[in-house]
Design an enzyme around this catalytic site. Structure first.
Site, PDB file in Angstrom:
ATOM      1  N   THR A 119      38.313  36.355  34.869  1.00 43.24           N
ATOM      2  CA  THR A 119      38.024  37.371  35.537  1.00 43.24           C
ATOM      3  C   THR A 119      39.430  37.476  36.466  1.00 43.24           C
ATOM      4  O   THR A 119      39.868  36.449  37.009  1.00 43.24           O
ATOM      5  CB  THR A 119      36.846  37.261  36.419  1.00 43.24           C
ATOM      6  OG1 THR A 119      36.777  38.424  37.130  1.00 43.24           O
ATOM      7  CG2 THR A 119      36.682  35.861  37.135  1.00 43.24           C
TER       8      THR A 119
ATOM      9  N   HIS B  99      27.263  44.559  35.827  1.00 41.45           N
ATOM     10  CA  HIS B  99      27.819  45.612  35.760  1.00 41.45           C
ATOM     11  C   HIS B  99      27.205  46.496  34.703  1.00 41.45           C
ATOM     12  O   HIS B  99      27.789  47.646  34.249  1.00 41.45           O
ATOM     13  CB  HIS B  99      29.508  45.863  35.391  1.00 41.45           C
ATOM     14  CG  HIS B  99      30.262  45.236  36.640  1.00 41.45           C
ATOM     15  ND1 HIS B  99      31.534  44.768  36.855  1.00 41.45           N
ATOM     16  CD2 HIS B  99      29.923  45.315  38.210  1.00 41.45           C
ATOM     17  CE1 HIS B  99      31.815  44.438  37.860  1.00 41.45           C
ATOM     18  NE2 HIS B  99      30.820  44.751  38.737  1.00 41.45           N
TER      19      HIS B  99
HETATM   20  P1  OAD Z   1      40.138  42.267  34.378  1.00 40.89           P
HETATM   21  O1  OAD Z   1      40.783  42.937  33.132  1.00 40.89           O
HETATM   22  O2  OAD Z   1      40.571  42.755  35.891  1.00 40.89           O
HETATM   23  O3  OAD Z   1      40.771  40.737  34.274  1.00 40.89           O
HETATM   24  C1  OAD Z   1      40.714  39.942  33.168  1.00 40.89           C
HETATM   25  C2  OAD Z   1      41.177  38.669  33.638  1.00 40.89           C
HETATM   26  O4  OAD Z   1      41.081  37.628  32.337  1.00 40.89           O
HETATM   27  C3  OAD Z   1      42.731  38.237  33.905  1.00 40.89           C
HETATM   28  O5  OAD Z   1      42.631  37.674  35.156  1.00 40.89           O
HETATM   29  C4  OAD Z   1      43.174  37.832  32.770  1.00 40.89           C
HETATM   30  O6  OAD Z   1      44.379  36.969  33.096  1.00 40.89           O
HETATM   31  C5  OAD Z   1      42.119  37.091  32.201  1.00 40.89           C
HETATM   32  N1  OAD Z   1      42.444  36.741  30.757  1.00 40.89           N
HETATM   33  C6  OAD Z   1      42.821  37.576  29.758  1.00 40.89           C
HETATM   34  N2  OAD Z   1      42.581  36.987  28.444  1.00 40.89           N
HETATM   35  C7  OAD Z   1      42.251  35.825  28.629  1.00 40.89           C
HETATM   36  C8  OAD Z   1      41.969  34.887  27.841  1.00 40.89           C
HETATM   37  N3  OAD Z   1      41.910  34.688  26.674  1.00 40.89           N
HETATM   38  N4  OAD Z   1      41.300  33.626  28.431  1.00 40.89           N
HETATM   39  C9  OAD Z   1      40.943  33.572  29.729  1.00 40.89           C
HETATM   40  N5  OAD Z   1      41.574  34.465  30.609  1.00 40.89           N
HETATM   41  C10 OAD Z   1      41.935  35.692  30.193  1.00 40.89           C
HETATM   42  O7  OAD Z   1      38.502  41.949  34.013  1.00 40.89           O
HETATM   43  P2  OAD Z   1      37.401  41.595  35.169  1.00 40.89           P
HETATM   44  O8  OAD Z   1      37.811  40.640  36.074  1.00 40.89           O
HETATM   45  O9  OAD Z   1      36.330  41.414  34.254  1.00 40.89           O
HETATM   46  O10 OAD Z   1      34.240  46.768  36.562  1.00 40.89           O
HETATM   47  O11 OAD Z   1      37.211  42.951  35.781  1.00 40.89           O
HETATM   48  C11 OAD Z   1      36.167  43.071  36.752  1.00 40.89           C
HETATM   49  C12 OAD Z   1      35.681  44.453  36.668  1.00 40.89           C
HETATM   50  O12 OAD Z   1      36.721  45.442  36.929  1.00 40.89           O
HETATM   51  C13 OAD Z   1      35.355  44.824  35.676  1.00 40.89           C
HETATM   52  O13 OAD Z   1      33.800  44.562  35.294  1.00 40.89           O
HETATM   53  C14 OAD Z   1      35.072  46.255  35.484  1.00 40.89           C
HETATM   54  C15 OAD Z   1      36.754  46.502  36.084  1.00 40.89           C
HETATM   55  O14 OAD Z   1      37.174  47.599  36.622  1.00 40.89           O
HETATM   56  C16 OAD Z   1      33.579  47.867  36.320  1.00 40.89           C
HETATM   57  O15 OAD Z   1      33.767  48.672  35.338  1.00 40.89           O
HETATM   58  C17 OAD Z   1      32.699  48.303  37.338  1.00 40.89           C
END
Ligand code: OAD
Length: 250
Positions: free
Chosen positions: A193, A116
């Site tokens: 994620t 991204h």
């Molecule tokens: P999200 O914010 O959707 O998800 C974060 C995940 O991390 C969630 O499932 C949480 O449960 C988990 N989480 C939070 N804290 C944690 C920790 N300390 N240890 C382990 N897990 C933890 O973020 P992404 O999956 O990265 O895209 O989101 C994907 C994409 O959506 C991003 O790259 C961005 C966003 O909109 C764009 O901007 C195109």
């Protein structure tokens, strides 16, 4: 069935696929965390589009400068460092991330595939030429503010963040390398994620379809199917160092 650390110890090629959760413990809000201050009333997905930038460039630029300030003020955490350590232990490790921060690199990971894009590589919205920041943004504890984007030094167009917005394609070469690593690996670690954003979320599925073991590490346990998919619930900065320590303990 539990994930066996031997699978990681004997792996030929490991892929790490990370999301915002891996940087959460460095103080970077995830995308689906509730926000405060100016951003309270905006869903990140509504700020992360070309249309949002056209409608209100100062709002969108201010949001990314706020995130950039957070990253500049943050340090890699134990999860980032554990991945760098694992890379030194296994024959081959490819890091694929959805994150736009550079915390994996600052922990010592090389050749990170940023699906991204990156907060540190802005470009002109009009002519696409790269832009070099002239200053670091101020960290604003109150939650950021609207900031007019700088102008392109070549065509005077507005400068946009170097990230992939919703509705845009992923960088082709990065995507191809990520898919090829997913097809080739024997173990994929999917860390922090939500797996909601396509096509990035296909990476663990591609690895599974091509015979790899897939281990999800997330705050909550993830639904798994078959005998090659596993889930470990916990904070990445706790679970990963423990796992990597076990890999090193022969
Ligand atoms: P999200 O914010 O959707 O998800 C974060 C995940 O991390 C969630 O499932 C949480 O449960 C988990 N989480 C939070 N804290 C944690 C920790 N300390 N240890 C382990 N897990 C933890 O973020 P992404 O999956 O990265 O895209 O989101 C994907 C994409 O959506 C991003 O790259 C961005 C966003 O909109 C764009 O901007 C195109």
């Amino acid at each position: 069935m539990e994930f066996q650390v031997d699978q990681l110890r004997s792996a030929r090629h490991v892929v790490v696929f990370s999301g915002a959760g891996i940087s959460a413990e460095s103080g970077i809000p995830t995308f689906r965390d509730a926000l405060t201050g100016l951003w309270e009333n905006f869903a990140p997905a509504a700020l992360a589009t070309a249309q949002a930038f056209r409608n209100d460039p100062a709002l969108v630029w201010g949001w990314y400068e706020w995130r950039r300030a957070k990253v500049l003020g943050a340090q890699p955490n134990a999860a980032h460092r554990a991945i760098a350590a694992l890379a030194r232990r296994v024959p081959m490790l490819t890091v694929v991330t959805q994150n736009v921060d550079d915390l994996l690199e600052r922990a010592g990971c090389c050749d990170v595939l940023h699906l991204h894009g990156s907060l540190s590589s802005p470009r002109c919205f009009a002519c696409a030429r790269p832009y070099t920041f002239s200053a670091d943004p101020l960290d604003e504890p109150q939650g950021g503010r609207r900031i007019e984007p700088p102008r392109c030094r070549h065509c005077n167009g507005k400068v946009r963040p170097g990230v992939v917005w919703f509705g845009e394609s992923l960088p082709d070469d990065v995507w191809r390398k990520a898919v090829s690593a997913a097809k080739d690996c024997d173990v994929l670690l999917s860390i922090g994620t939500s797996g909601l954003v396509q096509p990035a979320a296909e990476i663990p599925r591609i690895a599974l379809q091509h015979g790899a073991q897939v281990l999800h590490i997330n705050l909550q346990s993830e639904p798994v199917k078959g005998d090659r998919e596993f889930s470990l619930a916990g904070r990445a900065a706790e679970v990963l160092p423990r796992l990597v320590e076990e890999v090193f303990a022969e």
